[in-house]
Design a protein around this motif. Structure first.
Motif, PDB file in Angstrom:
ATOM      1  N   LEU A  81      -0.551 -16.753  -1.909  1.00 45.20           N
ATOM      2  CA  LEU A  81      -0.949 -15.799  -0.868  1.00 45.20           C
ATOM      3  C   LEU A  81      -2.147 -16.347  -0.091  1.00 45.20           C
ATOM      4  O   LEU A  81      -3.000 -17.037  -0.646  1.00 45.20           O
ATOM      5  N   SER A  82      -2.215 -15.996   1.183  1.00 41.17           N
ATOM      6  CA  SER A  82      -3.371 -16.372   1.989  1.00 41.17           C
ATOM      7  C   SER A  82      -4.604 -15.609   1.509  1.00 41.17           C
ATOM      8  O   SER A  82      -4.507 -14.591   0.825  1.00 41.17           O
ATOM      9  N   LYS A  83      -5.761 -16.116   1.876  1.00 44.24           N
ATOM     10  CA  LYS A  83      -7.014 -15.463   1.468  1.00 44.24           C
ATOM     11  C   LYS A  83      -7.112 -14.050   2.041  1.00 44.24           C
ATOM     12  O   LYS A  83      -7.608 -13.130   1.391  1.00 44.24           O
ATOM     13  N   GLU A  84      -6.614 -13.850   3.264  1.00 47.56           N
ATOM     14  CA  GLU A  84      -6.651 -12.508   3.871  1.00 47.56           C
ATOM     15  C   GLU A  84      -5.795 -11.539   3.063  1.00 47.56           C
ATOM     16  O   GLU A  84      -6.197 -10.386   2.828  1.00 47.56           O
ATOM     17  N   ALA A  85      -4.618 -11.994   2.631  1.00 51.43           N
ATOM     18  CA  ALA A  85      -3.737 -11.129   1.839  1.00 51.43           C
ATOM     19  C   ALA A  85      -4.375 -10.803   0.494  1.00 51.43           C
ATOM     20  O   ALA A  85      -4.279  -9.673   0.008  1.00 51.43           O
ATOM     21  N   GLN A  86      -5.044 -11.780  -0.118  1.00 52.63           N
ATOM     22  CA  GLN A  86      -5.684 -11.528  -1.409  1.00 52.63           C
ATOM     23  C   GLN A  86      -6.841 -10.538  -1.276  1.00 52.63           C
ATOM     24  O   GLN A  86      -7.046  -9.687  -2.137  1.00 52.63           O
ATOM     25  N   HIS A  87      -7.592 -10.626  -0.185  1.00 55.30           N
ATOM     26  CA  HIS A  87      -8.679  -9.656   0.031  1.00 55.30           C
ATOM     27  C   HIS A  87      -8.108  -8.255   0.271  1.00 55.30           C
ATOM     28  O   HIS A  87      -8.684  -7.255  -0.185  1.00 55.30           O
ATOM     29  N   SER A  88      -6.981  -8.165   0.967  1.00 56.79           N
ATOM     30  CA  SER A  88      -6.344  -6.862   1.157  1.00 56.79           C
ATOM     31  C   SER A  88      -5.830  -6.313  -0.169  1.00 56.79           C
ATOM     32  O   SER A  88      -5.859  -5.104  -0.412  1.00 56.79           O
ATOM     33  N   LEU A  89      -5.361  -7.202  -1.020  1.00 51.49           N
ATOM     34  CA  LEU A  89      -4.852  -6.806  -2.331  1.00 51.49           C
ATOM     35  C   LEU A  89      -5.961  -6.196  -3.180  1.00 51.49           C
ATOM     36  O   LEU A  89      -5.738  -5.236  -3.915  1.00 51.49           O
ATOM     37  N   ARG A  90      -7.158  -6.715  -3.052  1.00 48.78           N
ATOM     38  CA  ARG A  90      -8.295  -6.186  -3.816  1.00 48.78           C
ATOM     39  C   ARG A  90      -8.532  -4.716  -3.474  1.00 48.78           C
ATOM     40  O   ARG A  90      -8.751  -3.886  -4.357  1.00 48.78           O
ATOM     41  N   ARG A  91      -8.457  -4.381  -2.205  1.00 49.66           N
ATOM     42  CA  ARG A  91      -8.672  -2.996  -1.770  1.00 49.66           C
ATOM     43  C   ARG A  91      -7.586  -2.076  -2.341  1.00 49.66           C
ATOM     44  O   ARG A  91      -7.880  -0.963  -2.803  1.00 49.66           O
ATOM     45  N   THR A  92      -6.331  -2.540  -2.332  1.00 52.44           N
ATOM     46  CA  THR A  92      -5.225  -1.741  -2.869  1.00 52.44           C
ATOM     47  C   THR A  92      -5.419  -1.496  -4.362  1.00 52.44           C
ATOM     48  O   THR A  92      -5.156  -0.397  -4.868  1.00 52.44           O
ATOM     49  N   MET A  93      -5.889  -2.515  -5.081  1.00 50.94           N
ATOM     50  CA  MET A  93      -6.102  -2.389  -6.524  1.00 50.94           C
ATOM     51  C   MET A  93      -7.139  -1.321  -6.838  1.00 50.94           C
ATOM     52  O   MET A  93      -7.032  -0.596  -7.826  1.00 50.94           O
ATOM     53  N   GLU A  94      -8.155  -1.224  -5.999  1.00 52.21           N
ATOM     54  CA  GLU A  94      -9.215  -0.238  -6.234  1.00 52.21           C
ATOM     55  C   GLU A  94      -8.760   1.174  -5.877  1.00 52.21           C
ATOM     56  O   GLU A  94      -8.953   2.115  -6.637  1.00 52.21           O
ATOM     57  N   LYS A  95      -8.111   1.308  -4.719  1.00 47.92           N
ATOM     58  CA  LYS A  95      -7.861   2.636  -4.164  1.00 47.92           C
ATOM     59  C   LYS A  95      -6.732   3.377  -4.874  1.00 47.92           C
ATOM     60  O   LYS A  95      -6.792   4.601  -5.036  1.00 47.92           O
ATOM     61  N   TYR A  96      -5.693   2.647  -5.308  1.00 53.55           N
ATOM     62  CA  TYR A  96      -4.504   3.313  -5.839  1.00 53.55           C
ATOM     63  C   TYR A  96      -4.292   3.048  -7.328  1.00 53.55           C
ATOM     64  O   TYR A  96      -3.165   3.112  -7.821  1.00 53.55           O
ATOM     65  N   SER A  97      -5.365   2.768  -8.046  1.00 52.28           N
ATOM     66  CA  SER A  97      -5.231   2.430  -9.469  1.00 52.28           C
ATOM     67  C   SER A  97      -4.726   3.614 -10.298  1.00 52.28           C
ATOM     68  O   SER A  97      -4.147   3.421 -11.368  1.00 52.28           O
ATOM     69  N   LYS A 136       0.829  -1.205   0.000  1.00 54.87           N
ATOM     70  CA  LYS A 136       0.000   0.000   0.000  1.00 54.87           C
ATOM     71  C   LYS A 136       0.865   1.257   0.000  1.00 54.87           C
ATOM     72  O   LYS A 136       0.591   2.225  -0.716  1.00 54.87           O
ATOM     73  N   GLU A 137       1.959   1.222   0.763  1.00 56.82           N
ATOM     74  CA  GLU A 137       2.859   2.371   0.819  1.00 56.82           C
ATOM     75  C   GLU A 137       3.535   2.593  -0.532  1.00 56.82           C
ATOM     76  O   GLU A 137       3.680   3.731  -0.998  1.00 56.82           O
ATOM     77  N   MET A 138       3.958   1.498  -1.175  1.00 55.56           N
ATOM     78  CA  MET A 138       4.602   1.611  -2.486  1.00 55.56           C
ATOM     79  C   MET A 138       3.621   2.080  -3.556  1.00 55.56           C
ATOM     80  O   MET A 138       3.987   2.816  -4.475  1.00 55.56           O
ATOM     81  N   ALA A 139       2.373   1.657  -3.433  1.00 54.81           N
ATOM     82  CA  ALA A 139       1.378   1.993  -4.449  1.00 54.81           C
ATOM     83  C   ALA A 139       1.001   3.468  -4.430  1.00 54.81           C
ATOM     84  O   ALA A 139       0.505   3.992  -5.433  1.00 54.81           O
ATOM     85  N   LYS A 140       1.226   4.141  -3.318  1.00 57.00           N
ATOM     86  CA  LYS A 140       0.820   5.550  -3.220  1.00 57.00           C
ATOM     87  C   LYS A 140       1.661   6.463  -4.094  1.00 57.00           C
ATOM     88  O   LYS A 140       1.187   7.492  -4.571  1.00 57.00           O
ATOM     89  N   SER A 141       2.923   6.133  -4.272  1.00 58.06           N
ATOM     90  CA  SER A 141       3.853   7.054  -4.939  1.00 58.06           C
ATOM     91  C   SER A 141       3.947   6.768  -6.426  1.00 58.06           C
ATOM     92  O   SER A 141       3.901   5.612  -6.852  1.00 58.06           O
ATOM     93  N   ARG A 142       4.101   7.829  -7.207  1.00 54.72           N
ATOM     94  CA  ARG A 142       4.305   7.691  -8.647  1.00 54.72           C
ATOM     95  C   ARG A 142       5.798   7.681  -8.939  1.00 54.72           C
ATOM     96  O   ARG A 142       6.593   8.182  -8.152  1.00 54.72           O
ATOM     97  N   PRO A 143       6.208   7.133 -10.102  1.00 51.88           N
ATOM     98  CA  PRO A 143       7.632   7.182 -10.461  1.00 51.88           C
ATOM     99  C   PRO A 143       8.106   8.607 -10.680  1.00 51.88           C
ATOM    100  O   PRO A 143       7.338   9.468 -11.128  1.00 51.88           O
ATOM    101  N   ILE A 144       9.372   8.878 -10.384  1.00 53.92           N
ATOM    102  CA  ILE A 144       9.919  10.233 -10.508  1.00 53.92           C
ATOM    103  C   ILE A 144       9.917  10.656 -11.972  1.00 53.92           C
ATOM    104  O   ILE A 144      10.343   9.917 -12.860  1.00 53.92           O
ATOM    105  N   GLY A 145       9.425  11.840 -12.232  1.00 50.21           N
ATOM    106  CA  GLY A 145       9.411  12.371 -13.595  1.00 50.21           C
ATOM    107  C   GLY A 145       8.387  11.719 -14.491  1.00 50.21           C
ATOM    108  O   GLY A 145       8.494  11.795 -15.712  1.00 50.21           O
ATOM    109  N   ALA A 146       7.381  11.050 -13.892  1.00 55.04           N
ATOM    110  CA  ALA A 146       6.387  10.352 -14.707  1.00 55.04           C
ATOM    111  C   ALA A 146       5.442  11.343 -15.356  1.00 55.04           C
ATOM    112  O   ALA A 146       5.066  12.349 -14.785  1.00 55.04           O
TER     113      ALA A 146
END
Length: 354
Positions: A142-158, A115-125
């Protein structure tokens, strides 16, 4: 440099085995449409190569300037501070990691670090490159809990991040994650295609590879192109010029698994199970995936069994393979499978009157 890396296609237009998939990916990039993607297919089919070529198509040669980091992370939980350490491979535009390496803590990796990595854009993008790419390997582990957390990250930081997922078994990825991705099947190459690639690589290396040997290498690699190229290199080290009847060496770990199967069939006792446990530990500490060990064990046992026992052995292997995904200690489930098999096999021998 290994043949498998030396002759890996760099660009999408260089693909011969998966030319249709490469062309479709090229069209996506040209049209400026780059959704979350999920590459799935068997090991050695070319998923990683396609992903690297896709990144180069999006960002150019900059993605090849890689940096390998093994960083410690501290994650603040409600009751304690969790310290994790895992390896990432990154460029200025993408980060590649394997969250399943941390075992049952993978959900914290997804919830905090990714989630922390997904927030930032590449430099000079700018333009269509205004997002960074996170490449996650072995998503099916991945565990089911991790996959459900991944779904939220995919939506929020797309807007700032695209996820490129890779897995062998798409059925182990939950439907909400699959539905948010463009799913791309990377099929295993045919035996004839692998033989052609071996001839191509041998020609580039100025080696004379007999067609019969190329066909045997292709047939014995389980349609895994990476393994076929490594076998070719092993044969080159073993003997050159090649002979048509040259023996193709099996990997040591496969011979070790066959040795375990022979031990189990030779004697069914607690003492033999204890001896086999040590051999299973040796396979695991040498980084052979437990799922592969279980599958190869079942396949090594099958030829020595009657039809009645084959059915129960396949059923037990499927049961413990599922347990393996849910549990935390692989050795428990591998040993339980062998204990169940030994019990069934001994009972079968007793019933036959031997």
């Amino acid at each position: 440099m290994l043949y498998v890396d030396k002759y890996r296609p760099k660009a999408l237009e260089q693909f011969e085995l998966h030319s249709d998939v490469a062309q479709n990916l090229q069209k996506l990039v040209v049209n400026g449409d780059c959704p979350h993607t999920l590459f799935y297919g068997p090991a050695g089919a070319g998923k990683k190569t396609l992903i690297l070529a896709l990144l180069r198509e999006i960002y150019g040669a900059g993605v090849e300037k890689l940096k390998v980091e093994c960083k410690p992370w501290k994650i603040q939980l409600p009751s304690r501070v969790l310290e994790l350490e895992f390896t990432t491979v990154s460029s200025a535009y993408h980060v590649e990691m394997n969250p399943s390496d941390v075992g049952n803590n993978d959900r914290y990796v997804v919830q905090e670090i990714i989630k922390e990595m997904a927030k930032s854009r590449p430099i000079g993008a700018d333009g269509q490159q205004g997002f960074k790419v996170l490449v996650l390997n072995e998503v099916d582990r991945l565990s089911k809990e991790a996959q459900h957390s991944l779904r939220r990250t995919m939506e929020k930081y797309s807007a700032a991040c695209r996820l490129v997922l890779a897995c062998n078994n798409v059925s182990k990825v939950i439907e909400p994650v699959r539905s948010r991705c463009l799913c791309i099947r990377v099929a295993a190459p045919s035996v004839d295609s692998i033989a052609q690639q071996l001839q191509h690589v041998a020609g580039r290396e100025k080696l004379c590879l007999p067609p019969a040997l190329a066909q045997r290498l292709a047939a014995g690699c389980d349609r895994n192109l990476r393994r076929a190229l490594l076998s070719l290199e092993a044969c080159r080290v073993q003997q050159y010029p090649f002979r048509e009847d040259q023996q193709v060496a099996e990997p040591d770990w496969e011979l070790y698994i066959k040795e375990i199967a022979a031990d189990v069939l030779g004697e069914q006792s607690p003492k033999r199970l204890f001896q086999v446990r040590g051999k299973l530990y040796e396979l695991l500490v040498n980084c052979i995936p437990p799922e592969v060990v279980l599958r190869k064990l079942a396949l090594a046992l099958m030829p020595k069994l009657d039809d009645e026992l084959r059915h129960s052995t396949a059923e037990d292997a499927a049961f413990y393979e599922h347990r393996l995904q849910e549990g935390s200690k692989a050795i428990f489930h591998l040993e339980a499978f062998l204990a169940r098999f030994m019990s069934n096999y001994k009972q079968y021998i007793i019933n036959l009157g031997f």
